[in-house]
Design a protein around this motif. Structure first.
Motif, PDB file in Angstrom:
ATOM      1  N   ARG A 127       0.850  -1.191   0.000  1.00 26.42           N
ATOM      2  CA  ARG A 127       0.000   0.000   0.000  1.00 26.42           C
ATOM      3  C   ARG A 127       0.885   1.241   0.000  1.00 26.42           C
ATOM      4  NH1 ARG A 127      -5.083  -2.057   1.372  1.00 26.42           N
ATOM      5  NH2 ARG A 127      -4.991  -4.050   2.499  1.00 26.42           N
ATOM      6  N   VAL A 128       0.337   2.361  -0.491  1.00 19.80           N
ATOM      7  CA  VAL A 128       1.174   3.549  -0.635  1.00 19.80           C
ATOM      8  C   VAL A 128       1.631   4.103   0.707  1.00 19.80           C
ATOM      9  CG1 VAL A 128       0.203   4.184  -2.862  1.00 19.80           C
ATOM     10  CG2 VAL A 128      -0.849   5.061  -0.774  1.00 19.80           C
ATOM     11  N   SER A 129       0.960   3.728   1.777  1.00 19.84           N
ATOM     12  CA  SER A 129       1.397   4.168   3.105  1.00 19.84           C
ATOM     13  C   SER A 129       2.712   3.521   3.513  1.00 19.84           C
ATOM     14  CB  SER A 129       0.330   3.837   4.144  1.00 19.84           C
ATOM     15  OG  SER A 129       0.112   2.422   4.207  1.00 19.84           O
ATOM     16  N   HIS A 130       3.057   2.388   2.891  1.00 22.59           N
ATOM     17  CA  HIS A 130       4.225   1.616   3.317  1.00 22.59           C
ATOM     18  C   HIS A 130       5.504   2.448   3.252  1.00 22.59           C
ATOM     19  CE1 HIS A 130       6.970  -1.791   3.763  1.00 22.59           C
ATOM     20  NE2 HIS A 130       7.616  -1.344   2.695  1.00 22.59           N
ATOM     21  N   GLY A 131       5.729   3.127   2.121  1.00 19.75           N
ATOM     22  CA  GLY A 131       6.963   3.895   1.964  1.00 19.75           C
ATOM     23  C   GLY A 131       7.048   5.043   2.948  1.00 19.75           C
ATOM     24  N   ARG A 145       4.101   3.871  16.691  1.00 19.39           N
ATOM     25  CA  ARG A 145       3.323   3.378  15.561  1.00 19.39           C
ATOM     26  C   ARG A 145       2.131   4.291  15.244  1.00 19.39           C
ATOM     27  NH1 ARG A 145       2.614  -1.715  13.203  1.00 19.39           N
ATOM     28  NH2 ARG A 145       3.958  -2.641  14.787  1.00 19.39           N
ATOM     29  N   ALA A 146       1.372   4.644  16.278  1.00 19.72           N
ATOM     30  CA  ALA A 146       0.200   5.495  16.065  1.00 19.72           C
ATOM     31  C   ALA A 146       0.604   6.888  15.593  1.00 19.72           C
ATOM     32  CB  ALA A 146      -0.618   5.588  17.353  1.00 19.72           C
ATOM     33  N   GLU A 147       1.715   7.383  16.130  1.00 14.73           N
ATOM     34  CA  GLU A 147       2.189   8.711  15.717  1.00 14.73           C
ATOM     35  C   GLU A 147       2.650   8.703  14.270  1.00 14.73           C
ATOM     36  OE1 GLU A 147       4.041  10.707  19.724  1.00 14.73           O
ATOM     37  OE2 GLU A 147       5.010   8.877  18.968  1.00 14.73           O
ATOM     38  N   ARG A 148       3.275   7.617  13.844  1.00 15.46           N
ATOM     39  CA  ARG A 148       3.708   7.523  12.446  1.00 15.46           C
ATOM     40  C   ARG A 148       2.501   7.523  11.520  1.00 15.46           C
ATOM     41  NH1 ARG A 148       7.601   3.799  14.569  1.00 15.46           N
ATOM     42  NH2 ARG A 148       6.392   1.998  13.839  1.00 15.46           N
ATOM     43  N   ARG A 149       1.457   6.814  11.893  1.00 10.60           N
ATOM     44  CA  ARG A 149       0.264   6.794  11.063  1.00 10.60           C
ATOM     45  C   ARG A 149      -0.373   8.191  10.993  1.00 10.60           C
ATOM     46  NH1 ARG A 149      -2.467   3.813   7.056  1.00 10.60           N
ATOM     47  NH2 ARG A 149      -4.456   4.899   6.854  1.00 10.60           N
ATOM     48  N   ALA A 150      -0.443   8.859  12.137  1.00  7.71           N
ATOM     49  CA  ALA A 150      -1.019  10.201  12.158  1.00  7.71           C
ATOM     50  C   ALA A 150      -0.198  11.170  11.309  1.00  7.71           C
ATOM     51  CB  ALA A 150      -1.126  10.700  13.594  1.00  7.71           C
ATOM     52  N   GLU A 151       1.123  11.040  11.367  1.00  6.89           N
ATOM     53  CA  GLU A 151       1.980  11.905  10.562  1.00  6.89           C
ATOM     54  C   GLU A 151       1.843  11.605   9.079  1.00  6.89           C
ATOM     55  OE1 GLU A 151       5.065  14.855   9.870  1.00  6.89           O
ATOM     56  OE2 GLU A 151       3.413  14.495  11.276  1.00  6.89           O
ATOM     57  N   ALA A 152       1.689  10.328   8.727  1.00  2.00           N
ATOM     58  CA  ALA A 152       1.483   9.958   7.328  1.00  2.00           C
ATOM     59  C   ALA A 152       0.198  10.596   6.795  1.00  2.00           C
ATOM     60  CB  ALA A 152       1.425   8.439   7.182  1.00  2.00           C
ATOM     61  N   GLU A 153      -0.853  10.585   7.600  1.00  2.00           N
ATOM     62  CA  GLU A 153      -2.108  11.202   7.167  1.00  2.00           C
ATOM     63  C   GLU A 153      -1.969  12.719   7.079  1.00  2.00           C
ATOM     64  OE1 GLU A 153      -5.379   9.898   9.533  1.00  2.00           O
ATOM     65  OE2 GLU A 153      -5.026   7.758   9.134  1.00  2.00           O
ATOM     66  N   ARG A 154      -1.190  13.311   7.979  1.00  2.00           N
ATOM     67  CA  ARG A 154      -1.003  14.766   7.939  1.00  2.00           C
ATOM     68  C   ARG A 154      -0.295  15.200   6.658  1.00  2.00           C
ATOM     69  NH1 ARG A 154       2.506  18.804   8.450  1.00  2.00           N
ATOM     70  NH2 ARG A 154       4.287  17.383   8.601  1.00  2.00           N
ATOM     71  N   VAL A 155       0.787  14.502   6.300  1.00  2.00           N
ATOM     72  CA  VAL A 155       1.542  14.929   5.114  1.00  2.00           C
ATOM     73  C   VAL A 155       0.761  14.625   3.838  1.00  2.00           C
ATOM     74  CG1 VAL A 155       3.785  14.779   6.258  1.00  2.00           C
ATOM     75  CG2 VAL A 155       2.877  12.761   5.051  1.00  2.00           C
ATOM     76  N   PRO A 163      -9.780  11.749   0.950  1.00  2.00           N
ATOM     77  CA  PRO A 163      -9.476  11.545   2.366  1.00  2.00           C
ATOM     78  C   PRO A 163      -8.165  10.777   2.539  1.00  2.00           C
ATOM     79  CG  PRO A 163     -11.171  10.024   1.655  1.00  2.00           C
ATOM     80  CD  PRO A 163     -10.908  10.917   0.485  1.00  2.00           C
ATOM     81  N   ALA A 164      -7.295  11.299   3.370  1.00  2.00           N
ATOM     82  CA  ALA A 164      -5.941  10.772   3.486  1.00  2.00           C
ATOM     83  C   ALA A 164      -5.916   9.313   3.933  1.00  2.00           C
ATOM     84  CB  ALA A 164      -5.133  11.630   4.455  1.00  2.00           C
ATOM     85  N   ALA A 165      -6.735   8.972   4.944  1.00  2.00           N
ATOM     86  CA  ALA A 165      -6.715   7.612   5.480  1.00  2.00           C
ATOM     87  C   ALA A 165      -7.081   6.594   4.407  1.00  2.00           C
ATOM     88  CB  ALA A 165      -7.668   7.506   6.661  1.00  2.00           C
ATOM     89  N   GLU A 166      -8.044   6.934   3.576  1.00  2.00           N
ATOM     90  CA  GLU A 166      -8.467   6.011   2.523  1.00  2.00           C
ATOM     91  C   GLU A 166      -7.408   5.876   1.431  1.00  2.00           C
ATOM     92  OE1 GLU A 166     -11.693   6.072  -1.108  1.00  2.00           O
ATOM     93  OE2 GLU A 166     -12.293   6.949   0.818  1.00  2.00           O
ATOM     94  N   ILE A 167      -6.822   6.978   1.019  1.00  2.00           N
ATOM     95  CA  ILE A 167      -5.839   6.938  -0.067  1.00  2.00           C
ATOM     96  C   ILE A 167      -4.575   6.214   0.369  1.00  2.00           C
ATOM     97  CG2 ILE A 167      -4.280   8.409  -1.426  1.00  2.00           C
ATOM     98  CD1 ILE A 167      -6.603  10.314  -1.806  1.00  2.00           C
ATOM     99  N   PHE A 185       5.749  13.462  -2.965  1.00  2.00           N
ATOM    100  CA  PHE A 185       5.989  14.673  -2.183  1.00  2.00           C
ATOM    101  C   PHE A 185       5.640  14.454  -0.716  1.00  2.00           C
ATOM    102  CE2 PHE A 185       6.019  16.905  -6.288  1.00  2.00           C
ATOM    103  CZ  PHE A 185       7.052  17.814  -6.070  1.00  2.00           C
ATOM    104  N   ALA A 186       4.577  13.678  -0.444  1.00  2.00           N
ATOM    105  CA  ALA A 186       4.204  13.400   0.941  1.00  2.00           C
ATOM    106  C   ALA A 186       5.304  12.617   1.648  1.00  2.00           C
ATOM    107  CB  ALA A 186       2.889  12.620   0.985  1.00  2.00           C
ATOM    108  N   GLN A 187       5.888  11.661   0.943  1.00  2.00           N
ATOM    109  CA  GLN A 187       6.960  10.869   1.537  1.00  2.00           C
ATOM    110  C   GLN A 187       8.156  11.756   1.866  1.00  2.00           C
ATOM    111  OE1 GLN A 187       7.480   7.009  -0.166  1.00  2.00           O
ATOM    112  NE2 GLN A 187       9.695   7.024   0.148  1.00  2.00           N
ATOM    113  N   ALA A 188       8.501  12.671   0.951  1.00  2.00           N
ATOM    114  CA  ALA A 188       9.606  13.594   1.223  1.00  2.00           C
ATOM    115  C   ALA A 188       9.270  14.515   2.385  1.00  2.00           C
ATOM    116  CB  ALA A 188       9.921  14.410  -0.032  1.00  2.00           C
ATOM    117  N   LEU A 189       8.019  15.002   2.444  1.00  2.00           N
ATOM    118  CA  LEU A 189       7.613  15.936   3.485  1.00  2.00           C
ATOM    119  C   LEU A 189       7.598  15.278   4.862  1.00  2.00           C
ATOM    120  CD1 LEU A 189       6.568  18.799   4.039  1.00  2.00           C
ATOM    121  CD2 LEU A 189       4.254  17.958   3.597  1.00  2.00           C
ATOM    122  N   ALA A 190       7.370  13.975   4.906  1.00  3.31           N
ATOM    123  CA  ALA A 190       7.321  13.268   6.191  1.00  3.31           C
ATOM    124  C   ALA A 190       8.643  13.329   6.935  1.00  3.31           C
ATOM    125  CB  ALA A 190       6.910  11.813   5.963  1.00  3.31           C
TER     126      ALA A 190
END
Length: 354
Positions: A127-131, A145-155, A163-167, A185-190
């Motif tokens: 899934r695209v969240s993996h990277g 773990r939870a903070e990483r997920r929240a940050e992934a959705e933020r970026v 919606p970020a969680a779905e994508i 760009f989201a991966q770089a911004l993270a």
């Protein structure tokens, strides 16, 4: 100055720009590659003696045709390639002094790269969240773990994915090309970067969705305080997003300055050639059609002289003997051309044409 001098000079910048701290600098940066084998070994001059400055919260566009050395320069800044000579300084520190895994990871976190192909840069099996999550675990280990997920959705939301969680739970093939590039760009911004190296990020996208990605870059600068080196062959998109413009040809930077100043009054014939493909009513330009049909620059064991001379309708004797250096021809506006004049945006022959 010798015939072998290739060079670059420091650019005088407006006071409000010069006051910003320099984030990334290169001094005489050079990268050569050995090609061929045995007795036929030769040297490809991909990047030659490039000096540039990227300041805090600035978008700099690096423009040129394929083979001009743009991507090689980006990979030098990303430490994919070591330089043949010259120096790269990040926040005043030479990258040659970086020692140890921690220091190198910190630099790569600060200076990530977004690649041209948004599909090949994502693993189709995940899934695209993996990277994004994997990068966060590597570069920001303090997050749970939870903070990483929240940050992934933020970026993801920061680059316009909703919606970020779905994508984030989709696979790469389930996203459009524009969405996949936004994930890049989201991966770089993270990583909480200071400078993003964007290598032709919109060239493989439909024209209708390119503007959205260009807006993402400007928003990242305004909202996240990120500087961007935007590499492109499309000078029109550079006008849309960039504060400053660097024009590259045959491994050399041939013109640099504020974007509007360069495009409204280009001093180098190659910049005029680029602009002739994108006519602008505010700055009508004409370039000899024969120049556009000529061969690309010779960058394998190149002879001294201007590498644009074979395509230039204004070439003079000096162009065949001396490699021009960048010199100031206007406020914060430099060009490497023997015949360019400071008081006239149109270069003129100053000697007997060659």
């Amino acid at each position: 100055m010798t015939a072998e001098t290739t060079g670059a000079a420091e650019t005088t910048e407006p006071p409000e720009v010069a006051a910003r701290p320099a984030l990334m600098e290169t001094v005489g940066l050079t990268r050569h590659f050995r090609v061929g084998g045995g007795l036929s070994r030769r040297t490809l001059h991909a990047v030659d003696d490039v000096s540039l400055v990227i300041r805090d919260r600035e978008i700099v566009a690096l423009v040129g045709e394929s083979g001009s050395g743009k991507s090689t320069l980006a990979r030098l800044l990303a430490q994919v390639y070591p330089p043949t000579s010259g120096e790269i300084r990040y926040r005043g520190r030479s990258l040659a002094t970086l020692r140890g895994r921690r220091a190198k990871l910190a630099y790569r976190s600060d200076v990530p790269m977004v690649f041209q192909d948004p599909f090949s840069s994502l693993n189709p099996a995940y899934r695209v969240s993996h990277g994004i999550l994997r990068g966060l675990a590597l570069h920001r280990p303090e997050l749970g773990r939870a903070e990483r997920r929240a940050e992934a959705e933020r970026v993801a939301e920061a680059v316009g994915l909703a919606p970020a969680a779905e994508i984030l739970d989709r696979y790469p093939h389930e996203l459009s090309g524009g969405q996949r590039q936004r994930i890049g760009f989201a991966q770089a911004l993270a990583y909480r970067p200071r400078l993003i190296l964007a290598d032709e990020p919109v060239s493989m996208l439909d024209v209708s969705i390119r503007i959205g990605l260009l807006n993402v870059m400007t928003q990242l600068r305004e909202r996240e305080g990120v500087s961007i080196l935007y590499i492109t062959h499309d000078i029109a998109s550079a006008r849309y997003v960039a504060d400053r413009l660097l024009v590259m040809y045959g491994g050399h930077v041939v013109e640099s300055g504020p974007t509007e100043a360069v495009l409204a009054g280009p001093r180098h014939p190659y910049t005029q050639l680029l602009l002739s493909a994108v006519p602008d009513p505010r700055a009508p330009l004409e370039v000899d059609a024969a120049a556009a049909r000529s061969d690309p620059p010779a960058v394998i064991d190149p002879a001294p002289g201007c590498r644009f001379r074979a395509r230039c309708p204004l070439a003079v004797d000096a162009c065949h003997a001396l490699t021009p250096r960048l010199r100031e021809l206007g406020p914060a506006h430099d060009a490497a051309c023997h015949v360019a004049e400071a008081d006239d945006p149109t270069p003129r022959a100053a000697a007997t044409p060659a």
